[in-house]
Design a protein around this motif. Structure first.
Motif, PDB file in Angstrom:
ATOM      1  N   ARG A   1       0.849  -1.183   0.000  1.00  0.00           N
ATOM      2  CA  ARG A   1       0.000   0.000   0.000  1.00  0.00           C
ATOM      3  C   ARG A   1       0.884   1.231   0.000  1.00  0.00           C
ATOM      4  O   ARG A   1       1.666   1.468   0.909  1.00  0.00           O
ATOM      5  CB  ARG A   1      -0.904  -0.001   1.248  1.00  0.00           C
ATOM      6  CG  ARG A   1      -1.828   1.191   1.327  1.00  0.00           C
ATOM      7  CD  ARG A   1      -2.864   0.980   2.418  1.00  0.00           C
ATOM      8  NE  ARG A   1      -3.910   0.092   1.959  1.00  0.00           N
ATOM      9  CZ  ARG A   1      -5.018   0.498   1.307  1.00  0.00           C
ATOM     10  NH1 ARG A   1      -5.188   1.770   1.051  1.00  0.00           N
ATOM     11  NH2 ARG A   1      -5.913  -0.363   0.923  1.00  0.00           N
TER      12      ARG A   1
ATOM     13  N   GLN B   1     -12.259   3.819  -5.018  1.00  0.00           N
ATOM     14  CA  GLN B   1     -12.482   2.670  -4.154  1.00  0.00           C
ATOM     15  C   GLN B   1     -13.396   2.941  -2.981  1.00  0.00           C
ATOM     16  O   GLN B   1     -13.786   2.021  -2.278  1.00  0.00           O
ATOM     17  CB  GLN B   1     -11.146   2.103  -3.648  1.00  0.00           C
ATOM     18  CG  GLN B   1     -10.273   3.040  -2.849  1.00  0.00           C
ATOM     19  CD  GLN B   1      -9.573   4.056  -3.719  1.00  0.00           C
ATOM     20  OE1 GLN B   1     -10.053   5.170  -3.804  1.00  0.00           O
ATOM     21  NE2 GLN B   1      -8.491   3.677  -4.363  1.00  0.00           N
ATOM     22  N   ASN B   2     -13.742   4.214  -2.764  1.00  0.00           N
ATOM     23  CA  ASN B   2     -14.635   4.505  -1.631  1.00  0.00           C
ATOM     24  C   ASN B   2     -16.037   4.786  -2.127  1.00  0.00           C
ATOM     25  O   ASN B   2     -16.241   5.546  -3.054  1.00  0.00           O
ATOM     26  CB  ASN B   2     -14.138   5.742  -0.879  1.00  0.00           C
ATOM     27  CG  ASN B   2     -12.874   5.443  -0.121  1.00  0.00           C
ATOM     28  OD1 ASN B   2     -12.491   4.286   0.011  1.00  0.00           O
ATOM     29  ND2 ASN B   2     -12.225   6.478   0.361  1.00  0.00           N
TER      30      ASN B   2
ATOM     31  N   ARG C   1     -19.783   6.384  -1.885  1.00  0.00           N
ATOM     32  CA  ARG C   1     -20.395   7.563  -1.265  1.00  0.00           C
ATOM     33  C   ARG C   1     -21.558   7.139  -0.391  1.00  0.00           C
ATOM     34  O   ARG C   1     -22.132   6.074  -0.562  1.00  0.00           O
ATOM     35  CB  ARG C   1     -20.950   8.500  -2.346  1.00  0.00           C
ATOM     36  CG  ARG C   1     -19.897   9.148  -3.174  1.00  0.00           C
ATOM     37  CD  ARG C   1     -20.537  10.146  -4.118  1.00  0.00           C
ATOM     38  NE  ARG C   1     -19.594  10.541  -5.150  1.00  0.00           N
ATOM     39  CZ  ARG C   1     -18.697  11.517  -4.995  1.00  0.00           C
ATOM     40  NH1 ARG C   1     -18.641  12.202  -3.886  1.00  0.00           N
ATOM     41  NH2 ARG C   1     -17.867  11.804  -5.975  1.00  0.00           N
TER      42      ARG C   1
ATOM     43  N   ASP D   1     -17.591  -1.936  -0.903  1.00  0.00           N
ATOM     44  CA  ASP D   1     -16.899  -2.721   0.122  1.00  0.00           C
ATOM     45  C   ASP D   1     -17.311  -4.177   0.040  1.00  0.00           C
ATOM     46  O   ASP D   1     -16.475  -5.086   0.108  1.00  0.00           O
ATOM     47  CB  ASP D   1     -17.204  -2.170   1.508  1.00  0.00           C
ATOM     48  CG  ASP D   1     -16.671  -0.747   1.657  1.00  0.00           C
ATOM     49  OD1 ASP D   1     -17.278   0.039   2.398  1.00  0.00           O
ATOM     50  OD2 ASP D   1     -15.648  -0.445   1.002  1.00  0.00           O
TER      51      ASP D   1
ATOM     52  N   GLN E   1     -19.055   6.695  -6.300  1.00  0.00           N
ATOM     53  CA  GLN E   1     -17.780   6.389  -5.642  1.00  0.00           C
ATOM     54  C   GLN E   1     -16.814   7.558  -5.728  1.00  0.00           C
ATOM     55  O   GLN E   1     -16.994   8.460  -6.549  1.00  0.00           O
ATOM     56  CB  GLN E   1     -17.146   5.163  -6.326  1.00  0.00           C
ATOM     57  CG  GLN E   1     -17.924   3.898  -6.031  1.00  0.00           C
ATOM     58  CD  GLN E   1     -17.830   2.905  -7.157  1.00  0.00           C
ATOM     59  OE1 GLN E   1     -18.816   2.527  -7.754  1.00  0.00           O
ATOM     60  NE2 GLN E   1     -16.626   2.489  -7.444  1.00  0.00           N
TER      61      GLN E   1
ATOM     62  N   THR F   1     -12.367   8.758  -4.742  1.00  0.00           N
ATOM     63  CA  THR F   1     -11.010   8.238  -4.510  1.00  0.00           C
ATOM     64  C   THR F   1     -10.493   8.623  -3.149  1.00  0.00           C
ATOM     65  O   THR F   1     -10.808   9.662  -2.612  1.00  0.00           O
ATOM     66  CB  THR F   1     -10.053   8.864  -5.545  1.00  0.00           C
ATOM     67  OG1 THR F   1     -10.609   8.695  -6.806  1.00  0.00           O
ATOM     68  CG2 THR F   1      -8.712   8.192  -5.500  1.00  0.00           C
ATOM     69  N   GLU F   2      -9.653   7.755  -2.631  1.00  0.00           N
ATOM     70  CA  GLU F   2      -8.948   8.026  -1.396  1.00  0.00           C
ATOM     71  C   GLU F   2      -7.610   8.643  -1.762  1.00  0.00           C
ATOM     72  O   GLU F   2      -6.684   7.933  -2.165  1.00  0.00           O
ATOM     73  CB  GLU F   2      -8.736   6.687  -0.666  1.00  0.00           C
ATOM     74  CG  GLU F   2      -7.965   6.778   0.608  1.00  0.00           C
ATOM     75  CD  GLU F   2      -8.713   7.613   1.617  1.00  0.00           C
ATOM     76  OE1 GLU F   2      -9.824   7.203   2.008  1.00  0.00           O
ATOM     77  OE2 GLU F   2      -8.201   8.670   1.987  1.00  0.00           O
ATOM     78  N   VAL F   3      -7.510   9.973  -1.673  1.00  0.00           N
ATOM     79  CA  VAL F   3      -6.273  10.596  -2.160  1.00  0.00           C
ATOM     80  C   VAL F   3      -5.220  10.786  -1.086  1.00  0.00           C
ATOM     81  O   VAL F   3      -4.144  11.292  -1.354  1.00  0.00           O
ATOM     82  CB  VAL F   3      -6.550  11.963  -2.827  1.00  0.00           C
ATOM     83  CG1 VAL F   3      -7.351  11.782  -4.078  1.00  0.00           C
ATOM     84  CG2 VAL F   3      -7.238  12.888  -1.869  1.00  0.00           C
ATOM     85  N   SER F   4      -5.522  10.367   0.136  1.00  0.00           N
ATOM     86  CA  SER F   4      -4.563  10.676   1.192  1.00  0.00           C
ATOM     87  C   SER F   4      -3.221   9.990   0.992  1.00  0.00           C
ATOM     88  O   SER F   4      -2.227  10.390   1.568  1.00  0.00           O
ATOM     89  CB  SER F   4      -5.143  10.289   2.550  1.00  0.00           C
ATOM     90  OG  SER F   4      -5.390   8.901   2.546  1.00  0.00           O
ATOM     91  N   ILE F   5      -3.195   8.967   0.126  1.00  0.00           N
ATOM     92  CA  ILE F   5      -1.920   8.275  -0.046  1.00  0.00           C
ATOM     93  C   ILE F   5      -0.873   9.180  -0.685  1.00  0.00           C
ATOM     94  O   ILE F   5       0.313   8.901  -0.625  1.00  0.00           O
ATOM     95  CB  ILE F   5      -2.062   7.011  -0.913  1.00  0.00           C
ATOM     96  CG1 ILE F   5      -2.387   7.384  -2.373  1.00  0.00           C
ATOM     97  CG2 ILE F   5      -3.153   6.115  -0.410  1.00  0.00           C
ATOM     98  CD1 ILE F   5      -2.146   6.236  -3.303  1.00  0.00           C
TER      99      ILE F   5
END
Lengths: 380, 612, 209
Positions: free
Chosen positions: B369, B393-394, B396, B413, B546, B548-552
């Motif tokens: 990851r 991937q997330n 709403r 999920d 949906q 995106t998880e952008v925190s990466i």
């Protein structure tokens, strides 16, 4: 041959001289040429010279898709184009192993017989014109125009109908068409007396045509003459009856013959055939409304249509004789070889040369027209 | 028919018989052109709006009379299949056989009853005509030869695709579609008129006319070669692509009788057929063709082993670069594995596509990851370029009251858990909120799981959109899910999730929707408060979209980058505002597989140019 | 149709292959040497007096010409097509003029169009194409479309509407002669094909790459 390539030849001390008739000449049917070696007024030897109408159809057809050939096939014989289309469609259907629906076959017979009537009306005029009578030509062309009006009605084109397609015909007959056809047939029958008075019992014409261009039965068989020319010699042979195609075996018609084999007999056979065609058409008019069904068997998308490998030889009775198509397919989307055997191949070349020998020069044109030679079929 | 009696009759009165002709009406041919018949094959007219520029008329014309001209004033729309080419006809070559009329897919070109045209001397320019609605001289003649159902030359019906029956397929996750046999595939491929509208419409410009032709000729390996020129995910697209090509197909237009009965070529099923019938070794050989023999010495990192990332990796590896793909889940594929259920896309087919991509030299590191196991900084240090393609991937949330309950879950999920065999409490009854394809996916997957566990299906789908007008999911999905026993309630919105005093989820309240968008087209649903229903269930699943998880990316990078309303901003080639970072796939476009593939190609091309 | 009589005649020939295609059509394949004897027996014993046609087919891949004689019997009412193969290089065959007079026309035609010489035929000379001095044109290696492209010009038209479209940025996009090359129909209507044709000034790639 181009005029600049024709060499004049000095023949030495003799009474013979050579003249060149054609290719644009009222005494020649179509664009064709005859080289005659004459002694006074009598022809010693005649040689035909073709090629003025060569369009290379057989090679053209090899370079076009199966469906594209439908647009160029009728142009091989100008006065009588319907048998060409029908023969090509029948050949392709035979190779593919499909058959046109019954209603389409009846409509095809209608088209063929109408075309035969138009062609014979044309020939009466042509033949009469070679003896100096021009009125039958005007009458023939005018009456043929009425037939062409009917063609325009149901096929969309006056001369080149482009109406057949392998699998059937392209369009249904319009409303009220059979009535119009019936009226036209009544009109043509009412003209029978007129034509007889003007042409067929006219002593001038009878004297000119009798005894000219006599073809005996043995000679006719030897030269593979077919059609009305053969029937005028006494041999009773008609592709429609002896090698039947479409639904001719369900129709009643006679095959007229004459005995003497001269120009007079030939035109009489054509006159009788015209009335037999009218008889066939009347049967079609009665029977056709009760035959329902589709007018086409489906064929694949023409842009991706591969006909399986095979060959077929189809014979059709055109107004001039036996017309045959030999189609070879190698499994591709274009024909591999199409050989067109027009009836005039025999009549306009060897038979004409044979009959012209010993004839008088004023009869040469009449011999050619009485044989109903069609040079586009010779040249393709 | 009278027999001829030609013996000389000789009478002086004979000529007087001819006086009767004075009483007869002559046949007169008028000088001016007369009206032609109603089926006459005269000059052409063309309805420029119906005409789509497919150039079938040009191909079938036997005299090579038709030229296609580009008309700039016509607006092109590749997705709808409208091109700005129109036919112009050379009347020196045309023979008016009307084959062009009979093959036109939209019945645009027709023949009229007009037939007279002359020109002055040598001025033959007027023989090259551009048919429009009014005819070449601008005179409105009646129509002559037009297409009828009998004269139509095209084959308008699709070969039917067999499916497993609903009561058989509900018991398992096996693939539903039977697939074509060779005979059906050849027949289906023969319907194509080779216009190329599909190729122009496809986001990746797959060479559909060429591979359809190869399938027609029976040369499946050549078909696969054509496919791999533009799409290494052909197994996947052959099953689940959104088939924009089929919507643009010339055959899918209005039929002769004015109804939409003409069916487009089944391009997706043909692709499936060709890919399934060529061996894996052969496909690997085809994929390797054109691979560069030299190593470039550059290396690229790709984050996310979905279609976008893997396509870019495939292209770059073939150019000779070293590519490493970092995937956080145990297997590659992204949404195609963890979003699309097995009955639509069997896993072994996806595995094969990925294996072929790996065989050209792409390395995939699983269970890594980015952001936790390895940082963006590290990737930037070790590589010349980085592509981020992590998808959406997330899920709403509707955020209605009660949606925080633990039994109110997101569809993505659950869909991620099912292929991994992870256990979750399969509910006896469930309600799905949402009307898109993802909602159908989760509904049908749950239905199968319910049938396996409880032998009974109890799923209700509640969607804002109405089934007649604007439903988002494919018609096929709706039909198949209803066959499988799923109840679809359309035009209903979620009001609240009912939770009992003991904290148990009891059900979902829905309210009737009157309209979804306001006059400006913004999302502002209006409800009918008098029509409220309650649906009891054990689980509520939200499938409404949906993100995106952008925190990466890390705070520093997020600061440096340009954003566009919460989405990463990229230029037309996928480059972000930071010069070593590109982005592709669902997170910046799509959202479907073929757009991801197209993105992947663009990004790879751009990176390749940048690295030179 | 007296099937027994015809079968009897056909079976008397060695190395013969008989196919009854449908009623009144029989296809017979024989070796080139036995063809004239077969035609003689058919004519003499079963009265196959009518020579309908002689066809020649050019099988260039097998390096052979196929000659087909279609004969019809007025009495038996049956058409027998006799097929035989001859070598394509220096092609010659014996004439059947003494059996059937119409052979004169067909053999002269095949000589002119394919180049097969018939020994014993009275007129082996040009008939239709008297001023053509190239290769016999019906052979498959004569490309008539290429000849047309070299010898003749396609008409250039410039009507007003075309001028208007070209001024607006449009104009001729796909010419009909470009999509027909060596007997193939090429797809040139996608954007990709049109762009590559404009760039390289060559025609589109076509079906195969």
């Amino acid at each position: 041959m181009r005029p600049e390539n024709y060499q004049a030849v000095q023949l030495g001390d003799s009474n013979e001289y050579e003249i060149f008739i054609g290719p644009n000449h009222p005494g020649i049917e179509g664009n064709y040429a005859l080289k005659l070696l004459l002694d006074g007024d009598t022809v010693v030897k005649g040689t035909t010279d073709a090629g003025y109408l060569h369009r290379g159809f057989e090679k053209l057809m090899e370079g076009r898709l199966w469906i594209q050939n439908l647009a160029i096939v009728p142009r091989i014989c100008v006065p009588d184009p319907a048998p060409m289309e029908v023969a090509y469609s029948l050949a392709v259907e035979e190779i593919m192993g499909i058959e046109a629906p019954i209603r389409a076959q009846w409509i095809r017979v209608l088209q063929l017989e109408l075309s035969r009537i138009a062609a014979h009306l044309f020939t009466f005029g042509g033949h009469a014109a070679t003896t100096g009578m021009y009125t039958p030509m005007y009458w023939g062309v005018a009456d043929r125009d009425l037939v062409l009006d009917l063609f325009e009605d149901f096929t969309g084109g006056r001369v080149y109908s482009i109406y057949n397609i392998p699998g059937g015909v392209r369009r249904e007959l319009p409303e009220g068409f059979l009535e119009k056809l019936s009226n036209l047939l009544d009109y043509l029958e009412s003209r029978q007396d007129d034509y007889d008075n003007l042409l067929f019992t006219n002593q001038i014409f009878v004297q000119r045509a009798k005894g000219v261009g006599i073809l005996s039965k043995e000679d006719a068989l030897e030269y593979s003459v077919t059609g009305p020319n053969l029937r005028a010699c006494g041999l009773d042979f008609d592709v429609r009856r002896d090698d039947p195609y479409l639904i001719y075996d369900q129709l009643e018609f006679d095959v007229p013959t004459q005995e003497h084999g001269d120009a007079w007999s030939r035109i009489l056979v054509r006159r009788d055939e015209l009335f037999q065609s009218i008889r066939i058409l009347r049967q079609v008019i009665t029977k056709l409304p009760s035959i329902s069904g589709p007018i086409r068997t489906p064929i694949p998308n023409p842009l991706s249509w591969n006909v399986p490998a095979g060959e077929a030889y189809v014979r059709v009775e055109s107004s001039k004789g036996e017309l045959a198509y030999f189609v070879v397919s190698d499994g591709g989307d274009k024909p591999y070889r199409v050989h067109v055997r027009g009836p005039s191949m025999m009549h306009a070349v060897q038979t004409l040369e044979y009959l012209v020998t010993g004839a008088r020069i004023e009869d040469v044109a009449q011999i050619m027209f009485s044989l109903d030679a069609c040079p586009p079929e010779v040249d393709r | 028919m009278k027999k001829i009696d030609y013996k000389d009759k000789g009478s002086i009165l004979n000529p007087l018989k001819n006086l009767q002709f004075f009483a007869r009406k002559p046949i007169t041919e008028k000088l001016e052109p007369r009206t032609a018949s109603s089926t006459y094959r005269g000059f052409h007219i063309n309805d420029l709006d119906k005409c789509i520029g497919c150039s079938s008329c040009q191909k079938i014309c036997d005299n090579a009379a038709i030229t296609m001209v580009e008309v700039p004033s016509i607006k092109e729309d590749a997705a709808k299949g409208i091109r700005n080419l129109r036919p112009a006809i050379d009347y020196g070559r045309c023979c008016w056989c009307a084959l062009c009329v009979d093959i036109c897919p939209t019945s645009a070109i027709e023949l009229t009853q007009e037939y007279v045209h002359t020109c002055d001397g040598d001025d033959t320019d007027s023989y090259f005509v551009f048919p429009q609605e009014k005819g070449i001289h601008g005179l409105n003649f009646e129509k002559g030869w037009t297409k009828t159902k009998d004269s139509d030359l095209l084959d308008r019906q699709r070969r039917p695709m067999g499916e497993v029956k609903p009561d058989a397929r509900i018991n398992n996750f096996d693939e539903i579609v039977d697939g074509f046999t060779l005979k059906m595939a050849v027949e289906e491929a023969s319907r194509c008129v080779d216009c190329g509208l599909c190729e122009d419409a496809c986001p990746a410009h797959m060479h559909a006319p060429n591979y359809i032709r190869s399938i027609y000729e029976g040369n499946l390996e050549q078909a696969v070669e054509w496919m791999y020129e533009t799409n290494p995910f052909s197994h996947v697209c052959g099953r689940v692509c959104t088939h924009i090509c089929e919507d643009a197909c010339a055959l899918g237009r209005v039929d002769v009788d004015g109804k939409r009965n003409s069916q487009p070529i089944a391009i997706r099923w043909l692709k499936r057929f060709a890919m399934d019938n060529v061996s894996k070794t052969k496909i690997k050989q085809i994929a390797k063709k054109g691979k560069s023999r030299k190593r470039s010495g550059k290396s690229i990192a790709v984050i996310g082993a979905g279609p976008a990332g893997l396509t870019a990796a495939y292209d770059l590896a073939k150019k000779g670069h070293k590519v490493t793909v970092y995937e956080s889940l145990p297997k590659a594929g992204g949404m195609t594995r963890y979003g699309i259920p097995n009955y639509r896309l069997p896993e072994d087919r996806l595995d094969q596509d990925i294996e072929v991509i790996q065989s050209v030299g792409v390395e995939i590191k699983y269970n890594v990851r980015v952001g936790t196991d390895i940082s963006m900084k590290q990737l930037h240090k070790d590589n010349n370029a980085v592509i981020i393609a992590i998808g959406l991937q997330n899920g709403r949330s509707t955020r209605v009251p009660g949606s925080g309950h633990k039994n109110v879950v997101k569809a993505v999920d659950l869909l991620r858990m099912i292929p991994q065999g992870e256990d979750f409490n399969i509910p006896k009854s469930a309600v799905v909120i949402g009307g898109g394809n993802v909602a159908m996916d989760i509904a049908r997957s749950l239905a199968r799981l319910q049938k396996q566990k409880f032998n009974k299906v109890d799923i209700t789908v509640s969607a804002l959109e109405s089934l007649e007008t604007s439903f988002l999911a494919d018609d096929d999905e709706v039909k198949e899910s209803q066959e499988e026993g799923i109840i679809i309630l359309d035009a209903r919105g979620p009001k609240q999730c009912l939770v009992s005093d003991k904290g148990q989820l009891q059900g979902l309240e829905t309210i009737k929707v009157l309209s979804i968008f306001d006059e400006q087209g913004r999302f502002a649903p209006k409800y009918d408060t008098s029509d409220i229903k309650t649906h009891s269930c054990e689980m509520v699943i939200e499938a409404i979209g949906q993100m995106t998880e952008v925190s990466i990316l890390g705070a520093e990078l997020i600061e440096k980058l340009d954003w566009n309303r919460g989405r990463l901003k990229i230029d037309k080639n996928g480059a972000t505002s930071v010069n070593w970072l590109w982005s592709a796939g669902d997170m910046v476009g799509g959202p479907d597989v073929i757009n991801a593939v197209a993105d992947g190609h663009r990004v790879a091309d751009d990176i390749n140019k940048y690295l030179q | 149709m007296n099937k027994q009589l015809i079968d009897y005649i056909l079976n008397a020939v060695n190395d013969i292959k008989v196919t009854h295609k449908r009623e009144r059509r029989i296809r017979v394949d024989v070796e080139a040497d036995s063809l004239t004897t077969l035609l003689e027996s058919l004519k003499g014993q079963a009265s196959f007096l009518h020579l309908s046609a002689i066809t020649c087919v050019d099988w260039i891949e097998e390096n052979q010409f196929e000659l087909i004689y279609h004969v019809w019997s007025y009495e038996e009412k049956c058409l027998v097509s006799v097929h035989t193969r001859i070598n394509r290089d220096r092609a010659k065959f014996v004439s059947v003029y003494d059996l059937y007079k119409p052979a004169d026309f067909f053999e002269r035609d095949i000589y002119e169009m394919f180049g097969v010489f018939f020994i014993g035929s009275p007129r082996m000379e040009k008939f239709i194409l008297t001023e053509w001095f190239g290769m016999p044109p019906m052979r498959k290696d004569f490309d008539s479309e290429a000849y047309v492209q070299e010898t003749f010009n396609w008409t250039e038209y410039n009507p007003d509407w075309l001028q208007e479209l070209t001024d607006q940025g449009g104009g001729i996009a796909i010419k009909p002669e470009d999509i027909r090359m060596a007997g193939q129909l090429h797809n040139m209507s996608t954007h990709r094909e049109r762009e590559s044709a404009k760039k390289d000034q060559v025609v589109g790639k076509g079906w195969k790459s």
